[in-house]
Scaffold this active site. Structure first.
Site, PDB file in Angstrom:
ATOM      1  N   CYS A   1      13.703  86.852  37.008  1.00  0.00           N
ATOM      2  CA  CYS A   1      12.920  85.848  37.519  1.00  0.00           C
ATOM      3  C   CYS A   1      13.183  85.439  39.106  1.00  0.00           C
ATOM      4  CB  CYS A   1      13.020  84.674  36.914  1.00  0.00           C
ATOM      5  SG  CYS A   1      12.505  83.002  37.691  1.00  0.00           S
TER       6      CYS A   1
ATOM      7  N   CYS B   1      13.677  81.358  40.029  1.00  0.00           N
ATOM      8  CA  CYS B   1      14.704  80.642  39.574  1.00  0.00           C
ATOM      9  C   CYS B   1      15.457  81.223  38.540  1.00  0.00           C
ATOM     10  CB  CYS B   1      14.450  79.316  39.356  1.00  0.00           C
ATOM     11  SG  CYS B   1      12.925  79.120  38.286  1.00  0.00           S
ATOM     12  N   SER B   2      15.121  81.083  37.456  1.00  0.00           N
ATOM     13  CA  SER B   2      15.712  81.636  36.075  1.00  0.00           C
ATOM     14  C   SER B   2      14.750  81.893  34.976  1.00  0.00           C
ATOM     15  CB  SER B   2      16.994  81.023  35.967  1.00  0.00           C
ATOM     16  OG  SER B   2      16.820  79.683  35.791  1.00  0.00           O
ATOM     17  N   CYS B   3      13.610  81.728  35.114  1.00  0.00           N
ATOM     18  CA  CYS B   3      12.639  81.487  33.753  1.00  0.00           C
ATOM     19  C   CYS B   3      13.000  82.781  32.933  1.00  0.00           C
ATOM     20  CB  CYS B   3      11.192  81.763  34.352  1.00  0.00           C
ATOM     21  SG  CYS B   3      10.749  80.471  35.488  1.00  0.00           S
TER      22      CYS B   3
END
Lengths: 114, 207
Positions: B111, B114-116
């Site tokens: 991602c 961000c951090s999906c």
């Protein structure tokens, strides 16, 4: 990059844990607010991504503590922007919690004074 | 939580949590007072993410795809629907796409925003998945990053990097390893590592 992950050497399917209680709390608070319809998850990721990009300009973020600092900063700003949590009120409550901790004898539950 | 730190220098009072913990507590207090968030809902969310999900769920999905041709076909056709039928979809209505490794293509998930991450199948992402080093570099130089994970792919196998979003999350379906013929889904699940489902590793013989 690979070794930083505790547990993977012994169990490749070990679940990742939150490293600090407040990481878990701020995560759960954000998910709860989104599920309650206060903002959509895409709104959240867009705001969070912007904070990460800004923080990452000066130095590479390691995805640990710095990641949750960025998370909290984003949530505070988003809630202020949406008019859900006014910064001055949040700051006063933060100080009230600090005072409550300092005034509570060790080992007893900490309560906020009304 | 009075026991957040182990600093006992402050004498008799409750241990003071770090500043960000106090700020989170302040937000929580204010939002609960306003009725914008239900503390019981927060507890349920924490229980879900800390105790109920994790990479073992993803491993079960992979092992079933290896052994159940109908399920594999359903995943190919519409991953979201196939996983929804198993009760394995996320809490945020995101779409899931299972990307299948082949001798020609190796898939890797990131991602960049961000951090999906496919939470319901893999749990909470590891730190490296959230680091700038991984997020920026795996797109630019995937083979080099994969080699840092100890994964060297044949030159003939191309690398495809999938960038997750809030709306679409990816899970890598690795190739079933050689030497696993005759194993059932349960035994096969032990071969599936978390990193194999992100694409930064391959299935491994259980220790």
């Amino acid at each position: 990059m690979t070794g930083a992950d505790t547990g993977i050497a012994t169990d490749p399917l070990a679940a990742t844990r939150f490293e600090e209680p407040w990481h878990a709390q701020v995560f759960a608070l954000t998910v709860a607010l989104s599920e309650a319809g206060r903002f959509t998850w895409p709104e959240w990721t867009e705001a969070f991504g912007a904070t990460l990009a800004r923080h990452g300009k000066d130095r590479a973020l390691d995805g640990g503590e710095d990641y949750f600092h960025a998370w909290l900063e984003t949530l505070e700003a988003l809630l202020a922007r949406l008019g859900l949590a006014e910064p001055a009120v949040v700051e006063a409550l933060r100080d009230a919690w600090e005072a409550a901790y300092l005034a509570t004898p060790h080992g007893q539950p900490v309560h906020l004074k009304d | 939580m009075p026991h957040d730190s182990h600093d006992h220098d402050h004498g008799a009072h409750a241990l003071l949590p770090p500043d960000p913990a106090l700020r989170v507590r302040a937000l929580e207090t204010l939002l609960a007072r306003k009725g914008f968030v239900d503390p019981a809902a927060m507890d349920a969310i924490l229980d879900f993410y800390e105790n109920r999900i994790g990479p073992r769920i993803g491993a079960t999905v992979v092992a079933r795809a290896w052994t159940d041709p109908d399920f594999r076909a359903a995943l190919r056709e519409d991953s979201t629907a196939a996983l929804a039928a198993e009760g394995l979809l996320g809490r945020q209505g995101e779409h899931m796409v299972v990307v299948e490794n082949t001798p020609e293509v190796h898939n890797v998930v990131v991602c960049t925003l961000c951090s999906c991450y496919p939470w319901p199948l893999l749990g909470i992402p590891p730190s490296w998945y959230k680091s700038d080093a991984y997020r920026a570099r795996v797109v630019r130089e995937p083979r080099k990053v994969l080699s840092e994970f100890g994964l060297t792919l044949p030159e003939a196998q191309s690398v495809r990097v999938w960038d997750s979003t809030a709306e679409i999350r990816y899970l890598v379906l690795p190739m079933r390893p050689e030497g696993t013929e005759g194993l059932g889904a349960e035994a096969l699940a032990d071969w599936v590592t978390r990193n194999a489902m992100i694409g930064t590793g391959l299935p491994e013989r259980p220790q």
